[in-house]
Design an enzyme around this catalytic site. Structure first.
Site, PDB file in Angstrom:
ATOM      1  CE  LYS A 280      -4.311   1.554   0.313  1.00 27.31           C
ATOM      2  NZ  LYS A 280      -5.104   1.263   1.520  1.00 27.31           N
ATOM      3  CG  HIS A 281      -0.255   4.822  -0.095  1.00 24.67           C
ATOM      4  ND1 HIS A 281      -0.746   5.430  -1.230  1.00 24.67           N
ATOM      5  CD2 HIS A 281      -1.280   4.772   0.784  1.00 24.67           C
ATOM      6  CE1 HIS A 281      -2.018   5.749  -1.038  1.00 24.67           C
ATOM      7  NE2 HIS A 281      -2.368   5.346   0.169  1.00 24.67           N
ATOM      8  CG  ASN A 423      14.980   5.827  10.037  1.00 23.87           C
ATOM      9  OD1 ASN A 423      16.014   5.515   9.454  1.00 23.87           O
ATOM     10  ND2 ASN A 423      14.839   6.953  10.722  1.00 23.87           N
TER      11      ASN A 423
END
Length: 529
Positions: A280-281, A423
């Site tokens: 997703k994204h 990160n």
């Protein structure tokens, strides 16, 4: 005939790809066009019973040096470059008995295909076209008078104009000229990049990239941005090479996310395990291995069922009907697979807007290649991150070494971390992600977010304990402080994999020992921005 229409009385045809050549040449002859050609092209035209003049008849010189020299002659280039309205140019044509050439049809020696089949150096060099690009560029420069065609897809447009107007219009000639320059630029880019690879030149003084249009897109990341999708000359299975079996047109974001999902799932060799990645994204929200795709999908979905809604699903094996039935239970944008059974295709077909892409294979996660990112006024070019978790020499740095189960999960988690935005913190258990923290400015925030999402997933499953209890944790880069590691301890992790290399490694190792964790260093970082 209006002022911008130029009649076509003579055409020069020289093509390596002879798709559609004979019907095109037949139509030109029917319109009274004289054909001039070279080598194999002339033979193909003549074998079809059409009148054709060999270029050697035009120049008065035979082809020589194994065909290296045949069109590099004033009788060719003078006929192409002469400006029809320039009296001096016309006088030169008359003085040297040069006949004008109104249409140039050239596609180039198959250099890219020669590289793709891994021909040796000398054969590759011989497939660098010289005369072809010269004729193309000459005709494109003189597009006010001359039409240039570099691919068979434009034959029909040229014939339509000749039939309608008795010649070509200036708008078409300009459009063809633009394509011609783009084609020679792409050709030269392929040659220069091949040379750079052969010479192991990692930072050549000039770097060129090219692409061939796959399709214009409705818009880019947002509706106010224009966008298009291009294929590069890289031979790599993926969204650019896939066959779309069904579903509406892919969007810019669909393509970006599908690429991210398929590259991630390729980390898992299909002969060893079934694997599923849900994205997703551009970030994985669930990754798992299993005995079957159906099992792997269920485990991946459990990691974050909320984010999976409207996501992209990538699998590393042939999509089967049982897996497809499970996947279509929630709204999904794209399923991408190396292949699919007929039954699986029928299952997906019930969801008419769901795109199904079949690639015919998986990309090699260990293969080299370049990635490119634009910045204002420049390009950032780097080698692909092709480090594989299977190849890493893991160094145990804590008093306790990981168990075999932990070690298997650690490699799995680090494999996933490679494909999550930095990160990155990955919690994994039993070859499935149970919490993913992506793209945070602080590594400790990524650890906490991943743990929070694991709690949410546990609640959705009706579990009393967080999924991260007894898990392992992977970090894409070193822990600069012990706080990120301590957040993982709070979440219930028992083992850690990270690159190492921080000035405070000893602090972090001491904190791991105090908590009874096992920790290994990889020596390899997986930043992904």
């Amino acid at each position: 005939m209006t002022a911008d229409i130029r009649p076509v009385t003579r055409a020069l045809l020289s093509v390596s790809d002879k798709t559609g050549l004979v019907p095109f040449a037949t139509a030109l002859v029917a319109h009274g066009v004289e054909l001039v050609s070279t080598g194999g092209t002339a033979k193909a035209i003549a074998d079809a019973g059409l009148p054709v003049k060999d270029v050697s008849e035009l120049t008065g010189f035979p082809e020589m040096m194994d065909g290296r020299v045949k069109t590099l002659h004033p009788k060719v280039h003078g006929g192409i470059l002469a400006i029809r309205a320039d009296k001096g140019h016309q006088a030169s044509l008359a003085e040297h008995a040069i006949a004008p050439i109104d249409l140039v049809v050239v596609n180039l020696y198959p250099f890219e295909a020669t590289v793709a089949r891994k021909a040796d150096f000398e054969e590759t060099i011989e497939n660098i076209d010289i005369g072809g690009p010269s004729m193309i560029r000459g005709a494109a420069k003189n597009h006010n008078d001359v039409a240039v065609v570099v691919e068979a897809a434009d034959y029909e447009a040229v014939l339509a104009e000749i039939a309608a107007h008795g010649g070509t219009t200036l708008p078409l000639r300009r459009k063809l000229a633009q394509k011609a320059y783009a084609r020679t630029a792409a050709y030269d880019a392929a040659i220069s990049n091949w040379f750079a690879r052969e010479l192991k030149e990692e930072a050549p003084a000039f770097r060129a990239f090219s692409g061939k249009l796959i399709e214009a897109l409705r818009y880019g990341e947002n509706p106010h941005q224009s966008a298009a999708f291009y294929a590069s000359d890289e031979i790599r299975p993926g969204v650019a090479t896939a066959r779309q079996v069904q579903g509406k047109q892919l969007s810019y974001n669909n393509i970006n996310d599908t690429d991210a999902a398929f590259e991630a799932v390729a980390e898992f060799h299909p002969a060893r395990t079934a694997a599923v990645v849900i994205v997703k994204h551009a970030n994985p929200c669930g990754v798992a291995e299993g005995a079957s795709l159906e099992e792997a999908y269920a485990k991946a979905l459990a990691c974050d069922p909320v984010s999976a809604f409207g996501g992209i699903i990538a699998v590393n094996r042939t999509l089967d009907a049982a897996s497809a039935r499970a996947m279509v239970e929630i709204f999904t944008e794209v399923i991408v697979a190396p292949d699919a059974t007929d039954e699986a295709i029928a299952v997906v077909a019930a969801k008419k807007n769901l795109r199904l892409l079949l690639t015919g294979g998986l990309p090699d996660p260990r293969a080299g290649g370049l990635t490119v990112k634009t910045v204002a006024g420049g390009l950032l070019v780097q080698g692909r991150d092709n480090a594989s978790a299977d190849d890493l020499d893991l160094k145990v740095v804590t008093k306790r070494a990981p168990t075999d189960r932990e070690l298997t999960d650690l490699r799995f988690a680090f494999r996933v971390a490679k494909h999550v935005k930095s990160n990155t913190i990955i919690y994994a258990k039993d070859l499935a992600t149970v919490g993913i923290g992506a793209g945070q400015m602080s590594r400790v925030d990524s650890a906490r977010i991943a743990a929070r999402k694991a709690l949410d997933a546990a609640e959705a499953l009706g579990l009393k304990e967080p999924l991260t209890k007894g898990s392992v944790v992977a970090s894409d880069a070193f822990f600069p402080f012990a706080d990120g590691l301590l957040a993982a301890v709070e979440a219930g992790a028992t083992a850690v994999i990270q690159p190492g290399g921080s000035m405070r490694d000893n602090e972090v190792i001491a904190a791991a020992d105090a908590a009874g964790l096992a920790m290994v260093f990889t020596g390899v970082r997986h930043f992904r921005h």
